[in-house]
Design an enzyme around this catalytic site. Structure first.
Site, short mmCIF file in Angstrom:
data_model
loop_
_atom_site.label_atom_id
_atom_site.label_comp_id
_atom_site.label_asym_id
_atom_site.label_seq_id
_atom_site.Cartn_x
_atom_site.Cartn_y
_atom_site.Cartn_z
N ASP A 20 0.79 -1.10 0.16
CA ASP A 20 0.00 0.03 -0.01
C ASP A 20 0.93 1.20 0.00
O ASP A 20 1.63 1.22 1.01
CB ASP A 20 -0.92 -0.02 1.25
CG ASP A 20 -1.78 1.33 1.37
OD1 ASP A 20 -1.80 1.70 0.50
OD2 ASP A 20 -2.58 1.16 2.30
N ASP A 115 -3.06 2.64 -5.83
CA ASP A 115 -1.79 2.38 -5.01
C ASP A 115 -1.89 1.27 -4.26
O ASP A 115 -1.03 1.09 -3.20
CB ASP A 115 -1.92 3.69 -4.08
CG ASP A 115 -3.16 3.64 -3.49
OD1 ASP A 115 -4.14 2.78 -3.80
OD2 ASP A 115 -3.64 4.73 -2.45
N GLU A 116 -2.31 0.06 -4.51
CA GLU A 116 -2.41 -1.11 -3.72
C GLU A 116 -2.24 -2.35 -4.77
O GLU A 116 -2.90 -2.22 -5.84
CB GLU A 116 -3.71 -1.29 -2.93
CG GLU A 116 -3.72 -0.55 -1.55
CD GLU A 116 -5.15 -0.92 -1.02
OE1 GLU A 116 -5.04 -1.43 0.35
OE2 GLU A 116 -6.16 -0.78 -1.61
#
Length: 421
Positions: A20, A115-116
């Protein structure tokens, strides 16, 4: 749990990580604007137009600002913050570089948002190296890009996700095989993805407050209250979920172009969901035209509030890149996939089958809808004109009512870019 004390232990079983990126959008802004480093930065919509916060830097979070907060409230909490609407082109660029780092370590990389990403570093599958060392190397390589990430490592996705949130920023939280129950049991049920306020309240009414309680709850009672998702929640709470991380498609193997958005508030009405589908379809159409592609199959993807994902698709009568053609078809795919009132968190629309080989044609009803009022060619010309205006003057130069409706309503989840430009 401190990972250093277990370095000498061999990892036994699956090793799944969740990476993350820390305050990603704000971190990229601080990277590109060195003068903003150390200052509160907020990426989001206008406080004067009912916008919401997409991402807040850690400096802004100290004032109580967080994602999905109304921008007006964030401005009151942190009046001196630096505000920006963001640069998604730049965010996608940095995200792609990060995903490239993960892909260099393992082919099993499943990106879940800009973003993950989950990744599989099970020993013996692709490497004999310690999963911990791989995670440390990933963090070091990401930091070279000018941003940072936190990683959770465990035997399944649920454990990895929860672990990734335990120590931010730049954290590495490891849940070693066999310790899942002890790690999960004392945590509030809301810690587990898919357990929102409504579910938490219903669990509390059953006397279930923490994951340990949920793991031991009667599957029959859970199913009676939550349907098939009830027993699944108990399995996840016990750390017994079996997870598979999908293999990331290589660019040359890409066979579809898609777009998806996660909304800051769940969509619950038919009017909202249909408008969202058309909104996302317009984005997908633009990406198709940019790449000079036409496709013969439309796919609709919905992610519900409990994170359950469902997809369905239909073949078109002929290849197209016009959202005025495939958008209405995507809307009709809702039938059988969604019921009015069911909270929808994410909507995605994709076009595939670029080979030109198509099966069963749509019926006359579908053709009529796709050529509404007999202006299919006018619609195509309108789409091209809209593209030209946006390319010259920016994405906000031309907006339909449906687009304005969702302005500032997304959490910042951009197209996953598995197969797009």
């Amino acid at each position: 749990m401190d990972e250093h004390s277990h370095d000498i232990l061999e990892w036994d079983g699956p090793a799944i990580g969740l990476m993350d990126l820390d305050a990603f959008f704000a971190s990229v802004e601080q990277l590109d604007h060195p003068e903003w480093r150390g200052l509160p930065v907020i990426v989001g919509g206008s406080a004067d137009h009912r916008g919401v916060v997409s991402t807040a830097s850690y400096e802004a979070r100290r004032y109580g600002v967080h994602s999905a907060m109304p921008s007006a409230q964030a401005r009151r909490l942190c009046p001196n913050a630096i505000w920006t609407h963001g640069n998604f082109t730049r965010y996608r660029e940095v995200s792609a570089a990060v995903m490239g780092i993960l892909s260099a370590e393992t082919p099993r990389v499943e990106q879940v948002s800009i973003d993950e990403a989950f990744f599989d570093v099970t020993p013996g599958r692709f490497s004999r190296e310690s999963p911990l060392e791989i995670c440390r190397r990933i963090q070091a390589r990401v930091s070279v890009l000018g941003v940072s990430c936190s990683i959770g490592l465990g035997i399944n996705k649920t454990v990895a996700k929860i672990a990734s949130d335990r120590d931010k920023p730049r954290g590495l939280t490891v849940v070693f095989p066999g310790t899942e129950e002890a790690f999960l049991a004392p945590l509030p049920v809301s810690t587990m993805s898919g357990v929102g306020p409504a579910t938490e309240k219903r669990l509390a009414a059953m006397g279930i407050q923490v994951l340990g309680d949920l793991a031991k709850a009667s599957p029959v009672k859970l199913e009676r209250t939550f349907g098939v998702m009830g027993p699944r929640m108990a399995v996840r709470a016990a750390g017994l979920e079996r997870s598979v991380v999908a293999e990331r498609a290589k660019p040359e193997e890409a066979k579809s172009v898609s777009n998806e958005r996660t909304f800051d508030h769940d969509l619950t009405t038919g009017d909202e969901v249909r408008a969202a589908i058309l909104h996302i379809s317009s984005m997908t159409g633009r990406r198709l035209r940019r790449r000079g592609l036409t496709g013969g199959t439309v796919t609709l993807k919905l992610r519900y509030a409990d994170l359950h994902v469902r997809t369905t698709q239909r073949q078109l009568s002929s290849p197209t890149n016009d959202e005025h053609v495939f958008g209405p078809v995507a809307v009709r795919l809702l039938e059988g996939l969604w019921q009015e009132g069911t909270p929808v968190r994410l909507v995605g629309v994709g076009i595939s089958d670029f080979s030109g080989a198509h099966g069963q044609q749509m019926g006359l009803f579908d053709e009529a809808a796709a050529e509404e009022d007999g202006h299919a060619h006018d619609h195509a010309a309108l789409s091209q004109l809209t593209d030209a205006l946006r390319d010259r003057f920016g994405d906000d130069a031309v907006s339909y009512g449906r687009d304005l409706r969702f302005k500032d309503r997304t959490t910042g989840t951009a197209p996953m870019g598995k197969n797009d430009d």
